[in-house]
Design a protein around this motif. Structure first.
Motif, PDB file in Angstrom:
ATOM      1  N   LYS A 128       3.593  10.308  -7.233  1.00 20.65           N
ATOM      2  CA  LYS A 128       4.537  10.694  -8.285  1.00 20.65           C
ATOM      3  C   LYS A 128       3.818  10.953  -9.602  1.00 20.65           C
ATOM      4  O   LYS A 128       4.106  11.907 -10.317  1.00 20.65           O
ATOM      5  N   GLN A 129       2.847  10.053  -9.912  1.00 19.03           N
ATOM      6  CA  GLN A 129       2.095  10.242 -11.157  1.00 19.03           C
ATOM      7  C   GLN A 129       1.259  11.522 -11.117  1.00 19.03           C
ATOM      8  O   GLN A 129       1.111  12.191 -12.119  1.00 19.03           O
ATOM      9  N   ARG A 138       0.824  -1.214   0.000  1.00 22.77           N
ATOM     10  CA  ARG A 138       0.000   0.000   0.000  1.00 22.77           C
ATOM     11  C   ARG A 138       0.856   1.262   0.000  1.00 22.77           C
ATOM     12  O   ARG A 138       0.538   2.249  -0.662  1.00 22.77           O
ATOM     13  N   VAL A 139       1.967   1.228   0.732  1.00 28.61           N
ATOM     14  CA  VAL A 139       2.875   2.383   0.763  1.00 28.61           C
ATOM     15  C   VAL A 139       3.473   2.618  -0.620  1.00 28.61           C
ATOM     16  O   VAL A 139       3.524   3.755  -1.116  1.00 28.61           O
ATOM     17  N   ILE A 140       3.946   1.548  -1.262  1.00 31.85           N
ATOM     18  CA  ILE A 140       4.533   1.668  -2.604  1.00 31.85           C
ATOM     19  C   ILE A 140       3.513   2.223  -3.587  1.00 31.85           C
ATOM     20  O   ILE A 140       3.808   3.094  -4.411  1.00 31.85           O
ATOM     21  N   ARG A 141       2.271   1.730  -3.476  1.00 32.96           N
ATOM     22  CA  ARG A 141       1.217   2.183  -4.379  1.00 32.96           C
ATOM     23  C   ARG A 141       0.920   3.671  -4.170  1.00 32.96           C
ATOM     24  O   ARG A 141       0.733   4.429  -5.116  1.00 32.96           O
ATOM     25  N   ALA A 142       0.894   4.093  -2.894  1.00 30.72           N
ATOM     26  CA  ALA A 142       0.610   5.499  -2.588  1.00 30.72           C
ATOM     27  C   ALA A 142       1.722   6.405  -3.119  1.00 30.72           C
ATOM     28  O   ALA A 142       1.446   7.488  -3.670  1.00 30.72           O
ATOM     29  N   VAL A 143       2.979   5.970  -2.964  1.00 35.67           N
ATOM     30  CA  VAL A 143       4.113   6.768  -3.467  1.00 35.67           C
ATOM     31  C   VAL A 143       4.042   6.868  -4.999  1.00 35.67           C
ATOM     32  O   VAL A 143       4.238   7.943  -5.569  1.00 35.67           O
ATOM     33  N   ARG A 144       3.740   5.752  -5.661  1.00 30.30           N
ATOM     34  CA  ARG A 144       3.646   5.737  -7.127  1.00 30.30           C
ATOM     35  C   ARG A 144       2.517   6.667  -7.602  1.00 30.30           C
ATOM     36  O   ARG A 144       2.703   7.445  -8.548  1.00 30.30           O
ATOM     37  N   ASN A 145       1.385   6.617  -6.917  1.00 32.78           N
ATOM     38  CA  ASN A 145       0.269   7.478  -7.324  1.00 32.78           C
ATOM     39  C   ASN A 145       0.598   8.953  -7.110  1.00 32.78           C
ATOM     40  O   ASN A 145       0.197   9.809  -7.914  1.00 32.78           O
TER      41      ASN A 145
END
Length: 388
Positions: free
Chosen positions: A384-385, A375-382
């Motif tokens: 950045k996008q 979930r943390v990785i997904r939040a960081v990726r979102n």
């Protein structure tokens, strides 16, 4: 008089007992606050027969609760199976009717335990005590439980398990099922719609009737199997015209629905609604009856031909009108996205949620850590996008 927890006995039923439960199960469902055609014996039994070994081995786990007079007071239809998530294997309990691979889904919704309202507290406590004392499961995943279920059996059992088994409980919104609270007449229903929508429905129906011979009918008796075949053919043709498989591409789903339909015809719980144009069935809608509700499950409409007439909309309108004429008080759709055509017909919706109960075992805590990291990785990726 309500039963006390001490007078309720819970046991793991055998498959032979399951096969013989149709009549008492149906009587319990008629008394239970949980309302869904997917909680009928016919639906659950047909699902077990079709999916018991499909893709993954499932262990039969049907709990039944009886009182001191040996009367059926509760049913909790589950299966136990292995599931793998983020490299961690877990032993999972889930409702019969759920957990199939995507291509083979039955899309069972409004699931719950069946409980006699006069014994509700005692039965739910007895079910929770049985589950808490059984070390065989790591997690329980109950999908598509109605948020507004009067009995709220699954939610209440989850709270009891949280207190007794040291488990963590998570509720996740799974979607919304549009619903129409039906008025006394078709004209009254049309009056609930926006003027533009009502005018469009009337125009489409009038134009088709002007250009062609149109008949709406609900299949009965000898017509039933033929209409089911028409539904299957039209559904497949429509989806394949869109470059998709269609649910009958799955042989296990086909076997399941055929078995369920044969069982439910005898109980009077299936409605196959046909729109015939010039004597040919061009739209067939499959629905299930339960109590005062009619539940639209799936459909097939001829592709390419008659596109200018919106046959699907016309057939759906006729089915809603039929429900009103037959005295149904509710018309249910199953889950759809917020932009779905279903929303144009509905007057509200019933939310459904997934309930996840996990024990605090070492490998389950490891899984929880993996999920938090994802979930943390997904939040960081979102993020950045969003900034790019």
């Amino acid at each position: 008089m309500a039963d006390s927890a001490s007078t309720i006995k819970v046991a793991l039923a055998s498959e032979e007992t399951f096969a013989a439960l149709q009549e008492p199960w149906s009587g319990l469902l008629a008394r239970s606050p949980a309302a869904s055609p997917m909680l009928t014996w016919e639906w659950v039994y047909s699902w077990w027969e079709a999916y018991r070994e499909h893709e993954v081995s499932r262990t039969f786990y049907l709990l039944i609760a009886r009182d001191g007079r040996d009367e059926l007071k509760g049913v909790l239809p589950l299966v136990l199976r292995s599931a793998r998530s983020l490299g961690v294997t877990v032993s999972r309990l889930e409702f019969m009717g759920t957990g199939e691979p995507f291509d083979d889904e039955t899309c069972s919704e409004f699931l719950d335990a069946l409980v006699d309202p006069d014994s509700c507290d005692a039965v739910l406590q007895a079910f929770a005590d049985y589950l808490a004392s059984d070390p065989s499961w790591d997690e329980i995943l109950w999908r598509d439980v109605a948020d507004s279920s009067p009995g709220a059996a699954a939610q209440r059992m989850a709270l009891l398990l949280d207190r007794s088994a040291g488990s963590s409980v998570r509720h996740t919104k799974a979607g919304a099922c549009p619903r129409i609270l039906l008025p006394e007449s078709w004209d009254a229903y049309m009056g609930q719609l926006t003027p533009k929508r009502a005018k469009r429905i009337a125009y489409e129906r009038r134009r088709l009737g002007r250009d062609h011979d149109v008949r709406f009918r609900v299949a009965k008796g000898a017509d039933a199997s033929e209409s089911l075949a028409d539904f299957r053919d039209l559904h497949q043709s429509l989806w394949q015209s869109r470059g998709k498989k269609g649910c009958f591409s799955s042989s296990v789903f086909d076997r399941f629905l055929t078995s369920y339909t044969q069982q439910a015809w005898e109980s009077g719980n299936v409605r196959v609604c046909c729109l015939d144009v010039d004597g040919e069935p061009l739209a067939v809608f499959y629905a299930m009856s339960h109590g005062k509700g009619l539940y639209y499950y799936n459909s097939g409409v001829v592709p390419d031909r008659f596109e200018r007439y919106s046959l699907g909309n016309i057939a759906l309108g006729h089915m809603i009108e039929y429900a009103i004429e037959q005295g149904y008080r509710e018309f249910h759709f199953f889950k759809g996205n917020p932009a779905s055509y279903k929303q144009h017909w509905a007057s509200g919706s019933v939310g459904v949620s997934d309930i996840l109960i996990r024990r605090g075992r070492p490998h389950m805590l490891l899984l929880e850590g993996f999920e938090r990291g994802r979930r943390v990785i997904r939040a960081v990726r979102n993020r950045k996008q969003g900034n790019s």
